[in-house]
Write a protein that holds these residues in place. Sequence first.
Motif, PDB file in Angstrom:
ATOM      1  N   ALA A  22       0.310  -1.036  -0.242  1.00  0.00           N
ATOM      2  CA  ALA A  22       0.245   0.158   0.104  1.00  0.00           C
ATOM      3  C   ALA A  22       0.761   1.167  -0.168  1.00  0.00           C
ATOM      4  O   ALA A  22       0.602   2.435  -0.450  1.00  0.00           O
ATOM      5  N   MET A 117      -4.861   5.939  -3.764  1.00  0.00           N
ATOM      6  CA  MET A 117      -5.545   6.041  -2.486  1.00  0.00           C
ATOM      7  C   MET A 117      -6.489   5.287  -2.583  1.00  0.00           C
ATOM      8  O   MET A 117      -6.230   3.664  -1.370  1.00  0.00           O
ATOM      9  N   HIS A 118      -7.455   4.418  -3.152  1.00  0.00           N
ATOM     10  CA  HIS A 118      -8.258   3.904  -3.157  1.00  0.00           C
ATOM     11  C   HIS A 118      -7.572   2.698  -3.187  1.00  0.00           C
ATOM     12  O   HIS A 118      -8.011   1.457  -2.507  1.00  0.00           O
ATOM     13  N   LEU A 121      -5.801   1.755   0.112  1.00  0.00           N
ATOM     14  CA  LEU A 121      -6.875   1.515   1.284  1.00  0.00           C
ATOM     15  C   LEU A 121      -7.318   0.141   1.397  1.00  0.00           C
ATOM     16  O   LEU A 121      -7.015  -0.804   3.009  1.00  0.00           O
ATOM     17  N   PHE A 124      -4.055  -1.505   2.730  1.00  0.00           N
ATOM     18  CA  PHE A 124      -4.463  -1.473   4.228  1.00  0.00           C
ATOM     19  C   PHE A 124      -5.159  -2.457   5.020  1.00  0.00           C
ATOM     20  O   PHE A 124      -4.869  -2.754   6.159  1.00  0.00           O
ATOM     21  N   PHE A 125      -6.238  -2.786   3.936  1.00  0.00           N
ATOM     22  CA  PHE A 125      -7.674  -2.610   5.080  1.00  0.00           C
ATOM     23  C   PHE A 125      -7.780  -4.621   5.382  1.00  0.00           C
ATOM     24  O   PHE A 125      -7.444  -5.122   6.740  1.00  0.00           O
ATOM     25  N   SER A 148      -8.714  -2.178  10.756  1.00  0.00           N
ATOM     26  CA  SER A 148      -9.268  -2.292  10.385  1.00  0.00           C
ATOM     27  C   SER A 148     -10.582  -1.653  10.010  1.00  0.00           C
ATOM     28  O   SER A 148     -11.577  -1.308   9.088  1.00  0.00           O
ATOM     29  N   PRO A 151      -9.363   2.089   7.282  1.00  0.00           N
ATOM     30  CA  PRO A 151      -9.790   1.682   5.999  1.00  0.00           C
ATOM     31  C   PRO A 151     -10.648   1.413   4.837  1.00  0.00           C
ATOM     32  O   PRO A 151     -11.366   2.527   4.103  1.00  0.00           O
ATOM     33  N   PHE A 154     -12.886   5.690   4.971  1.00  0.00           N
ATOM     34  CA  PHE A 154     -12.601   5.699   3.875  1.00  0.00           C
ATOM     35  C   PHE A 154     -12.946   5.548   2.440  1.00  0.00           C
ATOM     36  O   PHE A 154     -13.246   6.452   1.647  1.00  0.00           O
ATOM     37  N   LEU A 155     -12.998   4.531   2.509  1.00  0.00           N
ATOM     38  CA  LEU A 155     -13.232   3.950   1.692  1.00  0.00           C
ATOM     39  C   LEU A 155     -15.055   4.281   1.318  1.00  0.00           C
ATOM     40  O   LEU A 155     -14.922   4.569   0.188  1.00  0.00           O
ATOM     41  N   GLN A 158     -15.256   8.397   0.664  1.00  0.00           N
ATOM     42  CA  GLN A 158     -14.978   9.059  -0.372  1.00  0.00           C
ATOM     43  C   GLN A 158     -15.128   8.448  -1.734  1.00  0.00           C
ATOM     44  O   GLN A 158     -15.286   9.078  -2.446  1.00  0.00           O
ATOM     45  N   SER A 168     -20.995   5.965   6.416  1.00  0.00           N
ATOM     46  CA  SER A 168     -19.355   6.072   6.968  1.00  0.00           C
ATOM     47  C   SER A 168     -19.308   6.444   8.633  1.00  0.00           C
ATOM     48  O   SER A 168     -18.785   5.769   9.482  1.00  0.00           O
TER      49      SER A 168
END
Length: 541
Positions: A22, A117-118, A121, A124-125, A148, A151, A154-155, A158, A168
């Motif tokens: 990531a 970024m997508h 994430l 990262f998740f 967990s 990410p 923000f998914l 955003q 969210s």
Amino acid sequence: MIDSVFGLDLLSALVVLPALAALLLLVLPQQKRLIRWLALVLGLGLAALAVLAFRHYQLGEPGAGYALERSTPWFELLGASWHVGIDGISAVLVLLTGILTPLAILVSWEIEDRVNMHMALLLFFQTGLMGVFVTLDLLTFFLFWELSLVPMYFLINQWGGPGRHYASVKFMIYSLGGSLGFLLATQLVGWAVSAQLGAPSFDMVTLTETWPVLANTVGATFLGIPIETVKAFAFIGFFVAFAIKVPVWPFHTWLPDAHSEAPTAGSMLLAGAMLKLGAYGFLRLVIPLFPDVWVAELQILGLPATNAATLFAVLAMLGVVLGAFAAFAQNDIKRLVAYSSVNHMGFVVLGLAVAAQAWGEQFITGGTERLQDAILATNGAVLQMFNHGLSSAGMFLLAGAIYHKTHTRDLRQYGGFWVKAPIYGGIFLFTSMASLGLPGLNGFVGEFLVVRGAWPVFTLLTALAMIGLLFTGAYILKGIRSVLHGPFNMRWRDTQLEIETREVLAIAPLLVLMLVTGVAPNWILPVINDSVTRLFGGLAG
């Protein structure tokens, strides 16, 4: 067989490498094609490591306990360590997470805004999920549990739909609300055991051996508080946190909003992998740590005496039935699939309730009358977690595929799509039948094992849950009728509705696993059964 990667043991690599991948994506130039391909290749590489970890356990000595186990001191003052290992239960969930992540990345090729970024994430998740499934230290478990959340927030926030901000924030408030109790319970259990041992420890193996006996000590105190009170607070803290995540009815209300507003990849991973964190927490922590609490007599509002395991089974039954009712009432395709998750995860909870009842009785009285039923139900619950991950991810992929072509989720605006999208129609029908639990497909095996194990223990509640199973068929057929059958809506006569090649490639592995698991489930069931039998056998010993 390979058990290390770049100097890291295999399980540590599964946790660390997605985060490094990531970070790499974040620092690369904003070239969409490069980022998409690199993210997919990295995701496939991590999936290969997940398959390798699963095979390590599968080919290991039966009943040998944790595979690939490693332990390194980390925060010695608190007694926290980097202790990782997998048994059959966690190996299955590691495999599921490894499979779903690259498929979600491939689906996310449709994203045009901030691609770096997508994709980062999503990886990262994956780090957060893998960390929860492989760690054997409670404090580290909590840290990855929290990781967990970020990410996914923000998914949704955003890249989600029109109501993404509300969804969210609601997701985060519910999750953090549960995490506060989780943190308190973690500290209570860890510190109480540390006081008993004379040295700090958050090792989950040590805790599950020491805490139940300590908590059952009459007259014992911790910080001047009776140990029974400490035990009650800890149980409630764990229970609420994991019930929110499953989600158990009535803690489920964040789920439809999060699913309906999340981007397609977010919905796939949220339903396919993240919901399993809660069920895994119950099986790994709440059931073995609190065997006496589950079967202690409860008197509520003058009703007949019961216990926590029975109340858990009641909530499971309500999730199955009311989740099916709610799904049937939806006209939004993503909300229909979201409520179906409440319905299907209700069977997982029912299996866990049987495990809690049998575990508690075995701990208190030594009785083994329900042991075989509990093993069947727990096997079914874990297999249903895997199966639901496949079918729910597939259904959300298909819902997202049609949404991105029509820009509406309203089932009343669909109709007759089989005429223009026969390949999509065939895949939609197959995936829907797997979700329904049609014999020969994966959904049937897990639900059958749960019902078979639950029937002798919670006969009435299992019978009532069959109402939900009936309405599962109703909402599945409603979805099929609304999307594929009936008169064709001429509004879409000039719209390309057929599924794209990229989407077929993303769902194809799920379809194969749905069929293989339905026809020949023994490729995975012995792995689960080995650990489930060892858990109950260890208690008996």
